[in-house]
Design a protein around this motif. Structure first.
Motif, PDB file in Angstrom:
ATOM      1  N   PRO A  81       0.806  -1.227   0.000  1.00  0.00           N
ATOM      2  CA  PRO A  81       0.000   0.000   0.000  1.00  0.00           C
ATOM      3  C   PRO A  81       0.837   1.275   0.000  1.00  0.00           C
ATOM      4  O   PRO A  81       1.909   1.344   0.584  1.00  0.00           O
ATOM      5  N   THR A  82       0.309   2.271  -0.697  1.00  0.00           N
ATOM      6  CA  THR A  82       0.941   3.572  -0.777  1.00  0.00           C
ATOM      7  C   THR A  82      -0.008   4.625  -0.217  1.00  0.00           C
ATOM      8  O   THR A  82      -1.184   4.357   0.045  1.00  0.00           O
ATOM      9  N   GLU A  83       0.513   5.829  -0.085  1.00  0.00           N
ATOM     10  CA  GLU A  83      -0.317   6.941   0.364  1.00  0.00           C
ATOM     11  C   GLU A  83      -1.539   7.117  -0.527  1.00  0.00           C
ATOM     12  O   GLU A  83      -2.628   7.456  -0.060  1.00  0.00           O
ATOM     13  N   SER A 127       3.644  11.315   6.527  1.00  0.00           N
ATOM     14  CA  SER A 127       5.028  11.372   7.008  1.00  0.00           C
ATOM     15  C   SER A 127       5.128  12.075   8.360  1.00  0.00           C
ATOM     16  O   SER A 127       6.087  11.850   9.112  1.00  0.00           O
ATOM     17  N   ARG A 128       4.158  12.877   8.701  1.00  0.00           N
ATOM     18  CA  ARG A 128       4.141  13.547  10.009  1.00  0.00           C
ATOM     19  C   ARG A 128       4.100  12.527  11.146  1.00  0.00           C
ATOM     20  O   ARG A 128       4.600  12.766  12.239  1.00  0.00           O
ATOM     21  N   TYR A 129       3.540  11.333  10.867  1.00  0.00           N
ATOM     22  CA  TYR A 129       3.331  10.327  11.908  1.00  0.00           C
ATOM     23  C   TYR A 129       4.368   9.200  11.865  1.00  0.00           C
ATOM     24  O   TYR A 129       4.194   8.170  12.511  1.00  0.00           O
ATOM     25  N   LEU A 167       5.555   5.944   1.487  1.00  0.00           N
ATOM     26  CA  LEU A 167       5.212   7.354   1.410  1.00  0.00           C
ATOM     27  C   LEU A 167       5.664   7.971   0.094  1.00  0.00           C
ATOM     28  O   LEU A 167       6.739   7.658  -0.423  1.00  0.00           O
ATOM     29  N   ALA A 168       4.846   8.899  -0.421  1.00  0.00           N
ATOM     30  CA  ALA A 168       5.159   9.538  -1.693  1.00  0.00           C
ATOM     31  C   ALA A 168       6.366  10.456  -1.576  1.00  0.00           C
ATOM     32  O   ALA A 168       7.189  10.548  -2.493  1.00  0.00           O
ATOM     33  N   PRO A 283       9.903  -1.792  -1.639  1.00  0.00           N
ATOM     34  CA  PRO A 283       9.689  -0.687  -2.583  1.00  0.00           C
ATOM     35  C   PRO A 283      10.741  -0.594  -3.681  1.00  0.00           C
ATOM     36  O   PRO A 283      10.439  -0.141  -4.790  1.00  0.00           O
ATOM     37  N   ILE A 284      11.970  -1.035  -3.406  1.00  0.00           N
ATOM     38  CA  ILE A 284      13.033  -0.902  -4.403  1.00  0.00           C
ATOM     39  C   ILE A 284      13.007  -2.053  -5.407  1.00  0.00           C
ATOM     40  O   ILE A 284      13.145  -1.848  -6.613  1.00  0.00           O
TER      41      ILE A 284
END
Length: 394
Positions: A81-83, A127-129, A167-168, A283-284
């Protein structure tokens, strides 16, 4: 071998253990009662296309319909899952004026459901969390209720306090952690895993095993987590091969679902270098998280052996070693037993065999070092150490 560790200095430790769990074949039928307990009247079902295709979404919706509980559906969660997935789910939640969530699927769907839950009352960006940056301090307790229904035996997210998402703004798999993300109920029905393919059963099962093992070896003092982790290691060792080879074996499927929960309960103590690498590999290189853990784990165990000899010896015993050998020998046996378990369930031995490119290894080590998981590894880890382990696993 020492029967248990005695702390060398006084310490004060805070521990938490709350989870409402409905476990067993047919547990899905208890879903309406749990929704009623949590005062849900218009839940959003968060899931993915694979779960829809397997016919599990229709089963859940039928149970809810019979109970007279309307339910909206968001079924676009990606395998990692992504943002973007989270914001799309949030839009469906708001459009249907929902008041709670039911997350159905593997770790991806469960994590996405938690993060949709978070954003219903919290401002973006996600990203704040970020837990690695102390983002848990911004997560408040004003969240709508969530019920988690796992369809794999792997992440244990149904009893966990975190969600993982790519995260994006960083391109990195990120852990968002808070006790407030603990589901209000977990419906754990092994019948929902009966149709799981052998390869997915193997990869998710080794994810559960890695959670248990890394938590047990991790730094910190949490005897409750240690006890649960050792029992989870024992359950995976006795049941994963059967679950892979005999997919309809209810006893093995149940054992694996218990072990998956135990892994998530235990890793509140911490994880290690294996997860740091796995969080970068997905992700990579596009490697399934559980598969990445399985391939890298023996190499990380070897790296940690000198710092974790006594505990690795206990792992060997939990996996069925009755040799009564010296701790050093048992520690080596534990590593070999993990390699054999991988082989027995069809896990490839090398990262190159699962599509990882050699030229990506430095970036994997770099991103892995940014992951907070390695901070609780029993042996201090540098970026160079992660690169060396990645190369050895490759």
């Amino acid at each position: 071998m020492k029967p248990f560790d005695i702390p060398t200095e006084p310490r004060v430790t805070e521990m938490a253990w709350p989870t409402r769990i409905v476990l067993g074949a047919g547990a899905l039928q208890r879903l309406p009662a749990q929704a009623q307990r949590l005062k849900m009247k218009r839940p959003l079902l968060v899931t993915d296309a694979g779960v829809v295709k397997a016919g599990l979404v229709s089963r859940v919706l039928e149970v809810l319909k019979t109970a007279g509980l309307p339910c909206a559906v968001f079924d676009k969660v990606e395998p990692n899952p992504t943002e973007k997935d989270v914001f799309a789910g949030l839009e469906v939640y708001r459009k249907n004026d929902c008041d709670g969530l039911i997350a159905l699927g593997g770790g991806s769907a469960l994590d996405a459901g938690k993060l949709v839950q978070l954003l219903t009352t919290h401002e973006p960006p996600l990203s704040r969390y970020d837990d690695a940056k102390g983002g848990d301090q911004y997560v408040k307790d004003d969240l709508p209720p969530l019920i988690a229904i796992p369809t794999t035996a792997g992440t244990g997210s149904e009893v966990g306090r975190s969600g993982v998402v790519t995260l994006a703004d960083t391109g990195r798999k990120t852990v968002i952690f808070s006790p407030h993300l603990l589901p209000g109920a977990a419906i754990v029905d092994p019948e929902l895993t009966m149709g799981l393919p052998a390869g997915v059963t193997a990869a998710t099962g080794m994810d559960a095993f890695t959670h248990c093992l890394e938590a047990y070896l991790s730094q910190g003092f949490h005897p409750l987590a240690d006890a649960v982790a050792i029992d989870g290691i024992h359950r995976v060792s006795r049941s994963l091969v059967t679950a892979v080879r005999e997919g309809t074996n209810l006893a093995a499927r149940t054992d694996m679902m218990v072990a998956a929960m135990q892994g998530a309960m235990a890793f509140q103590k911490g994880l290690g270098a294996c997860h740091a690498l796995a969080h970068a590999l997905t992700p990579i290189s596009g490697v399934h998280h559980g598969l990445a853990n399985a391939v890298v784990l023996p190499v990380v165990m070897e790296f940690n052996r000198a710092a974790s000899t006594a505990r690795l010896a206990r792992v060997a015993v939990a996996m069925g070693d009755t040799s009564n050998a010296r701790e050093e020998v048992l520690a080596s046996n534990a590593i070999e037993r993990v390699r054999k378990l991988n082989a027995d369930i069809g896990i490839p031995a090398r990262l190159r065999d699962v599509g990882v490119r050699e030229e990506d290894l430095p970036l994997i080590a770099q991103k892995g070092f940014l992951d907070a998981s390695h901070l609780s590894n029993p042996r201090k880890v540098t970026e160079a150490d992660l690169l060396a382990m990645a190369r050895e696993a490759w």
